[in-house]
Design a protein around this motif. Structure first.
Motif, PDB file in Angstrom:
ATOM      1  N   SER A 157      68.974  30.675  -5.540  1.00  0.00           N
ATOM      2  CA  SER A 157      69.255  31.882  -4.731  1.00  0.00           C
ATOM      3  C   SER A 157      68.085  32.841  -4.845  1.00  0.00           C
ATOM      4  O   SER A 157      67.607  33.375  -3.837  1.00  0.00           O
ATOM      5  N   GLN A 158      67.493  32.939  -6.079  1.00  0.00           N
ATOM      6  CA  GLN A 158      66.318  33.833  -6.200  1.00  0.00           C
ATOM      7  C   GLN A 158      65.192  33.334  -5.296  1.00  0.00           C
ATOM      8  O   GLN A 158      64.578  34.053  -4.541  1.00  0.00           O
ATOM      9  N   GLU A 159      65.012  32.001  -5.421  1.00  0.00           N
ATOM     10  CA  GLU A 159      63.940  31.378  -4.611  1.00  0.00           C
ATOM     11  C   GLU A 159      64.176  31.690  -3.139  1.00  0.00           C
ATOM     12  O   GLU A 159      63.293  32.141  -2.422  1.00  0.00           O
ATOM     13  N   LEU A 160      65.383  31.447  -2.775  1.00  0.00           N
ATOM     14  CA  LEU A 160      65.697  31.680  -1.347  1.00  0.00           C
ATOM     15  C   LEU A 160      65.502  33.145  -1.004  1.00  0.00           C
ATOM     16  O   LEU A 160      64.952  33.489   0.058  1.00  0.00           O
ATOM     17  N   GLU A 161      65.848  34.024  -1.954  1.00  0.00           N
ATOM     18  CA  GLU A 161      65.660  35.453  -1.673  1.00  0.00           C
ATOM     19  C   GLU A 161      64.175  35.741  -1.474  1.00  0.00           C
ATOM     20  O   GLU A 161      63.764  36.370  -0.502  1.00  0.00           O
ATOM     21  N   GLN A 162      63.369  35.119  -2.430  1.00  0.00           N
ATOM     22  CA  GLN A 162      61.908  35.344  -2.293  1.00  0.00           C
ATOM     23  C   GLN A 162      61.429  34.823  -0.952  1.00  0.00           C
ATOM     24  O   GLN A 162      60.715  35.464  -0.199  1.00  0.00           O
ATOM     25  N   LYS A 163      61.927  33.580  -0.672  1.00  0.00           N
ATOM     26  CA  LYS A 163      61.490  33.003   0.621  1.00  0.00           C
ATOM     27  C   LYS A 163      61.907  33.922   1.753  1.00  0.00           C
ATOM     28  O   LYS A 163      61.155  34.180   2.695  1.00  0.00           O
ATOM     29  N   LEU A 164      63.086  34.420   1.575  1.00  0.00           N
ATOM     30  CA  LEU A 164      63.606  35.322   2.624  1.00  0.00           C
ATOM     31  C   LEU A 164      62.695  36.536   2.754  1.00  0.00           C
ATOM     32  O   LEU A 164      62.270  36.909   3.855  1.00  0.00           O
ATOM     33  N   LEU A 165      62.318  37.049   1.571  1.00  0.00           N
ATOM     34  CA  LEU A 165      61.418  38.219   1.596  1.00  0.00           C
ATOM     35  C   LEU A 165      60.114  37.861   2.308  1.00  0.00           C
ATOM     36  O   LEU A 165      59.659  38.551   3.207  1.00  0.00           O
ATOM     37  N   CYS A 166      59.578  36.667   1.865  1.00  0.00           N
ATOM     38  CA  CYS A 166      58.291  36.239   2.477  1.00  0.00           C
ATOM     39  C   CYS A 166      58.485  36.139   3.986  1.00  0.00           C
ATOM     40  O   CYS A 166      57.685  36.653   4.775  1.00  0.00           O
ATOM     41  N   LYS A 167      59.561  35.449   4.343  1.00  0.00           N
ATOM     42  CA  LYS A 167      59.785  35.267   5.784  1.00  0.00           C
ATOM     43  C   LYS A 167      59.897  36.609   6.472  1.00  0.00           C
ATOM     44  O   LYS A 167      59.337  36.829   7.554  1.00  0.00           O
ATOM     45  N   GLU A 168      60.594  37.564   5.789  1.00  0.00           N
ATOM     46  CA  GLU A 168      60.752  38.882   6.414  1.00  0.00           C
ATOM     47  C   GLU A 168      59.367  39.530   6.579  1.00  0.00           C
ATOM     48  O   GLU A 168      59.024  40.029   7.652  1.00  0.00           O
ATOM     49  N   GLN A 169      58.543  39.394   5.476  1.00  0.00           N
ATOM     50  CA  GLN A 169      57.198  39.991   5.571  1.00  0.00           C
ATOM     51  C   GLN A 169      56.436  39.354   6.731  1.00  0.00           C
ATOM     52  O   GLN A 169      55.860  40.013   7.573  1.00  0.00           O
ATOM     53  N   GLU A 170      56.537  37.979   6.705  1.00  0.00           N
ATOM     54  CA  GLU A 170      55.821  37.291   7.799  1.00  0.00           C
ATOM     55  C   GLU A 170      56.325  37.793   9.143  1.00  0.00           C
ATOM     56  O   GLU A 170      55.580  38.050  10.074  1.00  0.00           O
ATOM     57  N   LEU A 171      57.652  37.916   9.160  1.00  0.00           N
ATOM     58  CA  LEU A 171      58.245  38.365  10.432  1.00  0.00           C
ATOM     59  C   LEU A 171      57.666  39.719  10.824  1.00  0.00           C
ATOM     60  O   LEU A 171      57.230  39.935  11.962  1.00  0.00           O
ATOM     61  N   GLU A 172      57.586  40.604   9.808  1.00  0.00           N
ATOM     62  CA  GLU A 172      57.029  41.937  10.106  1.00  0.00           C
ATOM     63  C   GLU A 172      55.592  41.794  10.617  1.00  0.00           C
ATOM     64  O   GLU A 172      55.225  42.337  11.648  1.00  0.00           O
TER      65      GLU A 172
END
Ligand SMILES: Nc1nc2c(ncn2[C@@H]2O[C@H](COP(=O)(O)OP(=O)(O)OP(=O)(O)O)[C@@H](O)[C@H]2O)c(=O)[nH]1
Ligand SMILES: [Ca+2]
Ligand SMILES: [Mg+2]
Length: 731
Positions: A263-278
């Motif tokens: 879940s942490q990993e996924l959260e990080q990935k999520l964060l990365c994806k969000e950053q990328e998205l931004e």
């Protein structure tokens, strides 16, 4: 098959019967029962025999399929025929299976029975046999059915019961009827076997009992084992459950950990994806901005494009106009250029003509000048001579006062004696001390000695000493005066084909055409315009004019060579040249008149500085050596280097090896001269001033080379001029 007494037994198979096997005796295998029969026949008592026979029959009953042995299941089948339970049959089987391999062989079967029957009361074998058969018969009797039971009386009953009690049959037997029946049967038929039967029963019961006890023990042990196993299993089960529980807990733990990590990993990935998205959204915004800007630019560029197109069209129209104008201008230009070229050519030709006429005029003027100078000098000389005569007269009168006075007259007067000879120090001393003097050449190369024997030309007739000579530097005046015998030697034209007789040279030189002297004006004429006599018409001005300097060691034959070339004469015993001498000769090269100014230098070392200065203005240099004097050849390199210093490799050089007529005294092989010429890119000839060999050819070769060189230079200058004109026109 049924026996006579109703027993049903299977017929023992004889070997060779049934399956078609061969009897063993002749090599065929014996059936197991045969061995028994053989045994019967050999060692058994009749009772035993009977017993064995019964045993055989019983074996065959059991071995219904005739396999030759009894398996457990065959024994089980007897359950229907015998009053024995399966367990009892099992026990009997186990009791009979001596080797415990699960099969009863006939030996094990009969041995077991025989042991049994004959181990009791030591009955005789036949009894045993009989007993066994009786036993067997009883068994069969059983099959008669139960109706006999009722005939037992009470005693027998009691006896039987007692027996059972004694044997403890209640514990091991469920149903005593069969035994009772047998017992009664035996009691009736063979009471003597009853004891055995009872023993057998005892044995069997005891065994059964034992087996029973064993069984019970085993059952107890089994129960205990089972209990233990159960406990163990229970325990194991509990452990297993515990382990499973632990495992589950661990698994759950791990799972939760992994889940958390995931879940942490996924959260990080999520964060990365969000950053990328931004980032992507920002990029998209930028791109949209750029896109709008580009669109805007596109519109602007479109408008500019249209403007440019319009301007382009206008420019194209203008370009057309200008190209038309340019074409017209070019045409005008070409016509102008052509006119310019024509004008230029006319101008060049005009210039050329003018220069030629100027040259001619100049030459004419120079000649006149020389002539006038000559006349002038003549007059002065004559004046000097008169003066000298007066002086001599005075001197004679005042002999005592005899003293030398410096000669006046030409600037060279102090150096040249009355006969025009350059006076060296030694000559002056000679004059004073009367030392005889070597003959020497004048500046013009004519002998200055008294009249030459045989020379047609009178050097200088009469008592008058030879006229003075002057040196004029090649710088100061391009055409210094020429003197010969008091008269000027006009530029004598000497085409090779001209026939001239040479009256001057001692002994006619074979083959050389005599030199025709051009008429000279009468001697002593006053100097003045009229000095040019009519027949001395100035020859046509040469087309070309080349200055050639002649160098080489002293006495190699330079002067003799020039004399031969110019006058086609050879004077042996020529005097060494003093300073420099000068001749002009016009030759015809390829139908054009080429004037060669030939500067004859003095080879002697002391005149070297004078000769050096003549190199600069030279168009070509001739270096001569004497092929009969090696030293003169070795000095050629020195001459070449001084020429190189003065003019570089700008001018062509002709190398001449002279005195070829003196072959017997040759010291320099031809090859050396050729090699030197090749190394230094020189024109090379071997010649002889004496015989005239190669004198004209070598100079004509040089003249032709110079003419071609000048033609190429002239063409180049015209080309360059044209290009420059073109550039200036178009410029
Ligand atoms: N056998 C022979 N003798 C020659 C030839 N050329 C010249 N001589 C003789 O060589 C001697 C020198 O000749 P010149 O012409 O005075 O030599 P030069 O090079 O002018 O000498 P300088 O004036 O001192 O430089 C004279 O005695 C000539 O007769 C030739 O071709 N063959
Ligand atoms: Ca066995
Ligand atoms: Mg000379």
């Amino acid at each position: 098959m049924a026996t006579p007494d109703g027993r049903v037994v299977s017929r023992p198979q004889r070997p060779g019967q049934g399956s078609g096997q061969k009897p063993k005796g002749s090599g065929a295998c014996l059936h197991p029962l045969d061995s028994l029969e053989q045994r019967e026949t050999q060692e058994q008592a009749p009772g035993q025999l009977i017993m064995l026979r019964k045993a055989q029959e019983f074996f065959q009953t059991c071995d219904a399929e005739g396999k030759g042995f009894i398996a457990r299941r065959d024994m089980q089948k007897l359950h229907k025929e015998l009053p024995l339970s399966l367990e009892e049959l099992e026990d009997v089987f186990d009791a009979l299976d001596a080797d415990g391999n699960g099969y009863l062989t006939p030996e094990e079967f009969t041995t077991g029975f025989s042991h049994f029957f004959f181990s009791q009361n030591n009955p005789s074998q036949e009894d045993a046999g009989e007993q066994v058969t009786q036993h067997h018969e009883e068994q069969v009797y059983q099959s008669r059915g139960e109706e006999d039971l009722g005939n037992m009386d009470e005693d027998e009953e009691a006896q039987f019961q007692m027996l059972m009690d004694r044997l403890g049959a209640q514990k091991v037997l469920e149903d005593e009827s069969d035994v009772k029946q047998l017992w009664l049967q035996l009691k009736k038929d063979e009471p003597h076997l009853l004891s055995n039967f009872e023993d057998f029963l005892t044995r069997i019961f005891s065994q059964l009992q034992e087996a029973h006890e064993e069984k019970n023990e085993l059952e107890c042990a089994l129960k205990r084992k089972i209990a233990a196993y159960d406990e163990e299993i229970q325990h194991l089960y509990e452990e297993m459950e515990q382990q499973i529980k632990n495992e589950k807990e661990q698994f759950l733990l791990k799972d939760t950990e992994r889940f958390q990590a995931r879940s942490q990993e996924l959260e990080q990935k999520l964060l990365c994806k969000e950053q990328e998205l931004e980032q992507l959204t920002q990029k998209q915004k930028r791109l949209e901005g750029q896109c709008t800007a580009l669109h805007h630019d596109k519109h602007e560029t479109k408008t500019e494009n249209n403007k440019l197109k319009l301007t382009n069209q206008e420019l194209a129209r203008e370009l057309e106009r200008t190209s038309q104008e340019l074409q017209e201008a070019q045409q005008q230009l070409e016509s102008l250029q052509q006119e310019a070229c024509k004008l230029h050519q006319e101008k060049e030709m005009e210039v050329y003509r003018v220069t030629e006429s100027l040259q001619r005029e100049k030459a004419g003027l120079l000649k006149q000048l020389d002539f006038l100078r000559e006349r002038n000098k003549h007059l002065r000389d004559e004046r000097d001579i008169c003066f000298q005569k007066d002086k001599a007269a005075k001197a004679n009168t005042a002999a005592s006062k005899a003293s030398w006075k410096r000669r006046s007259g030409s600037v060279i007067g102090k150096y040249v004696d009355g006969r025009g000879i350059l006076r060296s120090q030694s000559e002056e001393e000679e004059e004073v001390f009367g030392i005889p003097r070597r003959s020497s050449l004048g500046l013009s190369g004519y002998p200055l000695t008294e009249e030459e024997p045989g020379t047609g030309e009178t050097g200088h007739g009469g008592p008058y000493p030879r006229p003075l000579r002057r040196i004029i530097s090649i710088e100061e005046d391009p055409l210094p005066q020429l003197l010969d015998g008091g008269f000027e030697q006009p530029l004598s034209k000497c085409p090779e084909e001209e026939e001239v007789s040479d009256q001057g040279v001692q002994g006619q030189i074979q083959g050389s055409p005599p030199l025709k002297l051009t008429p000279t004006s009468p001697r002593g004429q006053p100097v003045g315009k009229e000095a040019l006599c009519k027949e001395e018409s100035a020859p046509s001005a040469p087309d070309r004019l080349f200055k050639i300097v002649f160098v080489g060691n002293s006495a190699v034959g330079k002067t003799s060579f020039l004399k031969r070339f110019c006058e086609d004469r050879f004077s042996p015993g020529m005097a060494a040249t003093v300073g420099i001498d000068y001749r002009v000769k016009t030759v015809n090269v390829d139908d054009s008149q080429v004037a060669l100014q030939l500067w004859d230098t003095a080879g002697q070392e002391r005149y070297r500085c004078i000769t050096q200065q003549f190199f600069r203005k030279a168009d070509a240099v001739i270096v001569m050596y004497d092929l009969t004097a090696k030293q003169s050849f070795l000095s050629v390199r020195g001459w070449l280097s001084s020429v190189e210093e003065a003019v570089g490799d700008r001018v062509p050089v002709l190398l001449l090896g002279n005195k070829l007529d003196n072959e017997q005294e040759r010291e320099v092989p031809r090859g050396l001269g050729e090699q030197l010429a090749k190394e230094n890119n020189l024109i090379f000839y071997e010649c002889s001033a004496y015989s005239g060999h190669n004198t004209k050819e070598s100079l004509l070769h040089l003249a032709r080379f110079l003419k071609e060189q000048e033609d190429t230079v002239r063409e180049d200058t015209i080309q360059v001029g044209r290009l420059a004109k073109k550039k200036s026109c178009c410029g």
